[in-house]
Write an enzyme that holds these catalytic residues in place. Structure first.
Site, PDB file in Angstrom:
ATOM      1  N   ASP A  39      14.998  12.565 -32.260  1.00 29.57           N
ATOM      2  CA  ASP A  39      15.108  14.034 -32.190  1.00 29.57           C
ATOM      3  C   ASP A  39      14.214  14.687 -31.131  1.00 29.57           C
ATOM      4  O   ASP A  39      14.076  15.920 -31.129  1.00 29.57           O
ATOM      5  CB  ASP A  39      14.807  14.691 -33.548  1.00 29.57           C
ATOM      6  CG  ASP A  39      15.918  14.457 -34.553  1.00 29.57           C
ATOM      7  OD1 ASP A  39      17.034  14.101 -34.114  1.00 29.57           O
ATOM      8  OD2 ASP A  39      15.679  14.638 -35.758  1.00 29.57           O
ATOM      9  N   HIS A 258       0.343   0.393  -9.027  1.00 27.79           N
ATOM     10  CA  HIS A 258       0.921   1.491  -9.814  1.00 27.79           C
ATOM     11  C   HIS A 258       0.319   1.517 -11.223  1.00 27.79           C
ATOM     12  O   HIS A 258       1.015   1.648 -12.231  1.00 27.79           O
ATOM     13  CB  HIS A 258       2.453   1.398  -9.841  1.00 27.79           C
ATOM     14  CG  HIS A 258       3.073   1.820  -8.537  1.00 27.79           C
ATOM     15  ND1 HIS A 258       4.415   1.710  -8.257  1.00 27.79           N
ATOM     16  CD2 HIS A 258       2.532   2.359  -7.422  1.00 27.79           C
ATOM     17  CE1 HIS A 258       4.659   2.167  -7.027  1.00 27.79           C
ATOM     18  NE2 HIS A 258       3.535   2.552  -6.505  1.00 27.79           N
ATOM     19  N   ASP A 275      -4.341   8.495  -7.426  1.00 28.22           N
ATOM     20  CA  ASP A 275      -3.100   8.741  -6.687  1.00 28.22           C
ATOM     21  C   ASP A 275      -2.318   9.733  -7.542  1.00 28.22           C
ATOM     22  O   ASP A 275      -1.812   9.363  -8.614  1.00 28.22           O
ATOM     23  CB  ASP A 275      -2.347   7.414  -6.505  1.00 28.22           C
ATOM     24  CG  ASP A 275      -1.068   7.560  -5.679  1.00 28.22           C
ATOM     25  OD1 ASP A 275      -0.574   8.695  -5.533  1.00 28.22           O
ATOM     26  OD2 ASP A 275      -0.567   6.525  -5.206  1.00 28.22           O
ATOM     27  N   ASP A 286       1.938  13.817  -2.722  1.00 33.09           N
ATOM     28  CA  ASP A 286       1.587  12.427  -3.060  1.00 33.09           C
ATOM     29  C   ASP A 286       0.294  12.075  -2.329  1.00 33.09           C
ATOM     30  O   ASP A 286       0.327  11.635  -1.193  1.00 33.09           O
ATOM     31  CB  ASP A 286       2.750  11.513  -2.640  1.00 33.09           C
ATOM     32  CG  ASP A 286       2.506  10.049  -2.993  1.00 33.09           C
ATOM     33  OD1 ASP A 286       1.531   9.767  -3.703  1.00 33.09           O
ATOM     34  OD2 ASP A 286       3.310   9.204  -2.552  1.00 33.09           O
ATOM     35  N   HIS A 365       1.293  -3.380   0.694  1.00 28.14           N
ATOM     36  CA  HIS A 365       2.410  -2.428   0.678  1.00 28.14           C
ATOM     37  C   HIS A 365       2.622  -1.849   2.073  1.00 28.14           C
ATOM     38  O   HIS A 365       1.892  -2.185   3.006  1.00 28.14           O
ATOM     39  CB  HIS A 365       2.182  -1.327  -0.366  1.00 28.14           C
ATOM     40  CG  HIS A 365       0.879  -0.590  -0.217  1.00 28.14           C
ATOM     41  ND1 HIS A 365       0.700   0.405   0.719  1.00 28.14           N
ATOM     42  CD2 HIS A 365      -0.295  -0.706  -0.889  1.00 28.14           C
ATOM     43  CE1 HIS A 365      -0.523   0.881   0.597  1.00 28.14           C
ATOM     44  NE2 HIS A 365      -1.163   0.213  -0.363  1.00 28.14           N
ATOM     45  N   HIS A 369       6.118   6.385   3.096  1.00 25.00           N
ATOM     46  CA  HIS A 369       7.520   6.586   2.720  1.00 25.00           C
ATOM     47  C   HIS A 369       7.870   8.052   2.913  1.00 25.00           C
ATOM     48  O   HIS A 369       6.986   8.912   2.970  1.00 25.00           O
ATOM     49  CB  HIS A 369       7.742   6.161   1.262  1.00 25.00           C
ATOM     50  CG  HIS A 369       6.728   6.753   0.317  1.00 25.00           C
ATOM     51  ND1 HIS A 369       6.865   8.014  -0.215  1.00 25.00           N
ATOM     52  CD2 HIS A 369       5.538   6.289  -0.161  1.00 25.00           C
ATOM     53  CE1 HIS A 369       5.815   8.278  -0.992  1.00 25.00           C
ATOM     54  NE2 HIS A 369       4.978   7.248  -0.960  1.00 25.00           N
ATOM     55  N   HIS A 376       9.333   9.086  -3.703  1.00 23.99           N
ATOM     56  CA  HIS A 376       9.851   8.115  -2.727  1.00 23.99           C
ATOM     57  C   HIS A 376      11.196   8.692  -2.311  1.00 23.99           C
ATOM     58  O   HIS A 376      12.225   8.398  -2.905  1.00 23.99           O
ATOM     59  CB  HIS A 376      10.006   6.727  -3.347  1.00 23.99           C
ATOM     60  CG  HIS A 376       8.678   6.055  -3.585  1.00 23.99           C
ATOM     61  ND1 HIS A 376       8.554   4.794  -4.096  1.00 23.99           N
ATOM     62  CD2 HIS A 376       7.405   6.473  -3.347  1.00 23.99           C
ATOM     63  CE1 HIS A 376       7.260   4.466  -4.180  1.00 23.99           C
ATOM     64  NE2 HIS A 376       6.554   5.481  -3.742  1.00 23.99           N
ATOM     65  N   GLU A 399      -0.498   5.907   3.999  1.00 27.48           N
ATOM     66  CA  GLU A 399      -1.326   5.454   2.881  1.00 27.48           C
ATOM     67  C   GLU A 399      -1.791   4.004   2.990  1.00 27.48           C
ATOM     68  O   GLU A 399      -1.445   3.171   2.145  1.00 27.48           O
ATOM     69  CB  GLU A 399      -0.586   5.674   1.567  1.00 27.48           C
ATOM     70  CG  GLU A 399       0.864   5.185   1.518  1.00 27.48           C
ATOM     71  CD  GLU A 399       1.502   5.423   0.159  1.00 27.48           C
ATOM     72  OE1 GLU A 399       0.956   4.953  -0.844  1.00 27.48           O
ATOM     73  OE2 GLU A 399       2.555   6.082   0.109  1.00 27.48           O
ATOM     74  N   TYR A 403      -7.264  -4.008  -0.953  1.00 28.83           N
ATOM     75  CA  TYR A 403      -7.424  -4.319  -2.378  1.00 28.83           C
ATOM     76  C   TYR A 403      -7.958  -5.738  -2.528  1.00 28.83           C
ATOM     77  O   TYR A 403      -7.313  -6.693  -2.094  1.00 28.83           O
ATOM     78  CB  TYR A 403      -6.068  -4.185  -3.099  1.00 28.83           C
ATOM     79  CG  TYR A 403      -5.343  -2.892  -2.766  1.00 28.83           C
ATOM     80  CD1 TYR A 403      -5.574  -1.726  -3.492  1.00 28.83           C
ATOM     81  CD2 TYR A 403      -4.452  -2.839  -1.687  1.00 28.83           C
ATOM     82  CE1 TYR A 403      -4.924  -0.546  -3.163  1.00 28.83           C
ATOM     83  CE2 TYR A 403      -3.807  -1.656  -1.348  1.00 28.83           C
ATOM     84  CZ  TYR A 403      -4.040  -0.506  -2.094  1.00 28.83           C
ATOM     85  OH  TYR A 403      -3.407   0.649  -1.758  1.00 28.83           O
ATOM     86  N   ARG A 420      -7.484   3.156  -1.363  1.00 29.13           N
ATOM     87  CA  ARG A 420      -6.299   3.671  -0.660  1.00 29.13           C
ATOM     88  C   ARG A 420      -6.604   5.111  -0.283  1.00 29.13           C
ATOM     89  O   ARG A 420      -7.270   5.834  -1.040  1.00 29.13           O
ATOM     90  CB  ARG A 420      -5.048   3.592  -1.545  1.00 29.13           C
ATOM     91  CG  ARG A 420      -3.803   4.148  -0.876  1.00 29.13           C
ATOM     92  CD  ARG A 420      -2.476   3.721  -1.550  1.00 29.13           C
ATOM     93  NE  ARG A 420      -2.281   4.225  -2.893  1.00 29.13           N
ATOM     94  CZ  ARG A 420      -2.406   3.502  -4.000  1.00 29.13           C
ATOM     95  NH1 ARG A 420      -2.743   2.224  -3.943  1.00 29.13           N
ATOM     96  NH2 ARG A 420      -2.204   4.042  -5.186  1.00 29.13           N
ATOM     97  N   GLU A 422      -4.375   8.365   1.080  1.00 28.26           N
ATOM     98  CA  GLU A 422      -2.975   8.763   1.293  1.00 28.26           C
ATOM     99  C   GLU A 422      -2.890  10.249   1.583  1.00 28.26           C
ATOM    100  O   GLU A 422      -3.359  11.073   0.797  1.00 28.26           O
ATOM    101  CB  GLU A 422      -2.151   8.420   0.043  1.00 28.26           C
ATOM    102  CG  GLU A 422      -0.708   8.888   0.127  1.00 28.26           C
ATOM    103  CD  GLU A 422       0.145   8.432  -1.059  1.00 28.26           C
ATOM    104  OE1 GLU A 422      -0.420   8.230  -2.157  1.00 28.26           O
ATOM    105  OE2 GLU A 422       1.364   8.304  -0.884  1.00 28.26           O
TER     106      GLU A 422
END
Ligand code: GLY
Ligand code: MN
Ligand code: MN
Length: 452
Positions: A39, A258, A275, A286, A365, A369, A376, A399, A403, A420, A422
């Site tokens: 519900d 992520h 991020d 982003d 990576h 993008h 994305h 970005e 790592y 990172r 970005e």
């Protein structure tokens, strides 16, 4: 703040239909609500393509556009007026329903829809299956977004079948099917001034939110509490939702690209990677920033951080009309590899490391993008096997990152560090403009903000 007018959406529909073949019909569906648990539903998010063409935020709707006949009418009347419609438009919406609206919220309804959305005719979504074969009748080409959902596919296939099988061939079904995404996503790739104004605002709100999280950071706070600071700032600035799952990764969690668990306690001496970006009128920001939990970079953190930052500056500097993302990536990688060799993290010559792609163990990576209604965003990266050249109005992220997980094959002092940085940029006539420059990324700027 700039808001897109109904006429903007009308103009996009006109621009889209002008690119379709003569005698085309186009069908696009809104998203539908998704159940979260019994519900209760997930917050509704409109399908980005549907939103791009309508600005209509309700679920369970269909937009149908046709350029049949109007092509011919237009050909004859072109001299009379520049602004004559090049298409007719039909919308199917949820009908007004007092009981449903008491439980689930207001609906625009059929009576108000055609004026509010600048379309020719509105119908109830309950009558879609009945009307669709008639609307298809007489068109040669059908455009729709392939593979969106089995339910949409089934609706269209059923209507096509009914059109083809009408008694005594009384209807003519389109025989040629086109994936509308090709045209639509090429349009979405180039942002208008109005879209850029909204994206700048989304970037500003998100930058403020990052600055707020930096100021709030301290050992003993939890990752989800930094997330709450960001989301609070989004909402207080008029952006209710994040554009994607906010990532707050402290220490080694920053190495999970992520990571959205956001459950750990911040520790003195660790870095934290955030991020996060808000969604404003459908458009995403982003941004990633990485900063010390306690506000002061250690020497090891400083050397790695500065390297990522230098590589990002080098990449941003290379992004301009006619350049490609791959070219900027190569420049970025060269800066990173030179630095990693100097730090002794990569062994051997710079060229040999670039060639052997040894750096991919620590930067796994891409450079960035497209960014827009989807974080994305849609739009091609390659055409005929070649990278698409950048054009003014394209918006993208830049970005780079490094790592080093707990098990990385590097000196122990580098392990457990993820960085990172970005930013979001728009390609301009002469180069690019950074949209996300209101939150510091220089070491001195971050330390100053965090000490005040
Ligand atoms: N926030 C996801 C990404 O940076 O691609
Ligand atoms: Mn990104
Ligand atoms: Mn991101």
């Amino acid at each position: 703040m700039s808001t897109l007018l109904t006429s903007h959406f009308y103009e996009r529909r006109s621009a889209f239909m002008a690119q379709c073949e003569k005698d085309s019909i186009f069908i696009i569906a809104a998203n539908t609500l998704l159940t979260r648990s019994n519900d209760t539903e997930y917050p509704f998010r409109q399908n980005s393509d549907f939103w791009y063409l309508t600005g209509f935020g309700e679920p369970d709707a269909y937009l149908i556009l046709s350029n049949r006949e109007l092509n011919d009418i237009n050909d004859g009347k072109k001299q009379l007026t520049e602004n004559i419609a090049n298409h007719s438009a039909y919308i199917f919406v949820q009908p007004s329903d007092a009981l449903a609206e008491i439980w689930h919220g207001r609906r625009l309804g059929v009576d108000r829809a055609s004026k509010a959305l600048m379309v020719d005719q509105a119908f109830s979504i309950d009558d879609l299956d009945e009307h669709l074969p008639d609307l298809l009748d007489g068109h040669k080409h059908l455009y729709y977004c392939f593979d969106t959902s089995p339910a949409i596919e089934a609706t269209i296939q059923l209507a096509l079948k009914e059109c083809r099988q009408a008694p005594k061939q009384s209807k003519t079904a389109p025989n040629s099917l086109h994936n509308a995404q090709e045209l639509l996503h090429a349009m979405r790739l180039i942002k208008s001034e109005e879209e850029l104004a909204i994206m700048q605002k989304a970037a500003d709100i998100s930058s403020e939110a990052h600055a707020r999280a930096m100021s709030f950071s301290a050992a003993g706070k939890f990752e989800y509490q930094l997330e709450a600071e960001l989301h609070h700032e989004f909402a207080m600035s008029g952006a209710r939702y994040p554009a994607y799952g906010t990532i707050v990764g402290s220490g080694v969690n920053a190495c999970i690209l992520h990571y959205t668990e956001n459950k750990d306690e911040l520790k003195d001496g660790d870095l934290v990677l955030i991020d996060a970006g808000c969604e404003l009128q459908g458009y995403a920001a982003d941004i990633t920033r990485t900063f010390p939990v306690n506000g002061k970079f250690s020497d090891v953190q400083r050397s790695l951080y500065q390297l990522v930052l230098d590589s990002q500056y080098a990449a941003i500097n290379a992004l301009r009309p006619d350049a490609t993302i791959s070219e900027a990536m190569k420049i970025c990688v060269r800066v990173l590899v030179e630095g990693l060799v100097e730090l002794g993290i990569l062994k051997g010559a710079v060229e040999a490391n670039i060639e052997a792609e040894t750096w991919r163990s620590y930067f796994m990576h891409g450079l960035g993008h497209w960014l827009g209604l989807d974080v994305h965003d849609v739009g091609i990266y390659k055409e005929n096997g070649l990278d698409v050249p950048l054009r003014p109005g394209m918006v993208m992220t830049v970005e780079p990152g490094l790592y080093f997980s707990e098990n990385a094959d590097v000196d122990a002092r580098y392990r457990g560090i993820g960085i990172r940085i970005e930013d979001n940029i728009v390609i301009t006539d002469t180069g690019n403009r950074v949209l996300t420059d209101k939150v510091p990324k220089e070491i001195a700027g971050i330390e100053k903000l965090m000490s005040s």
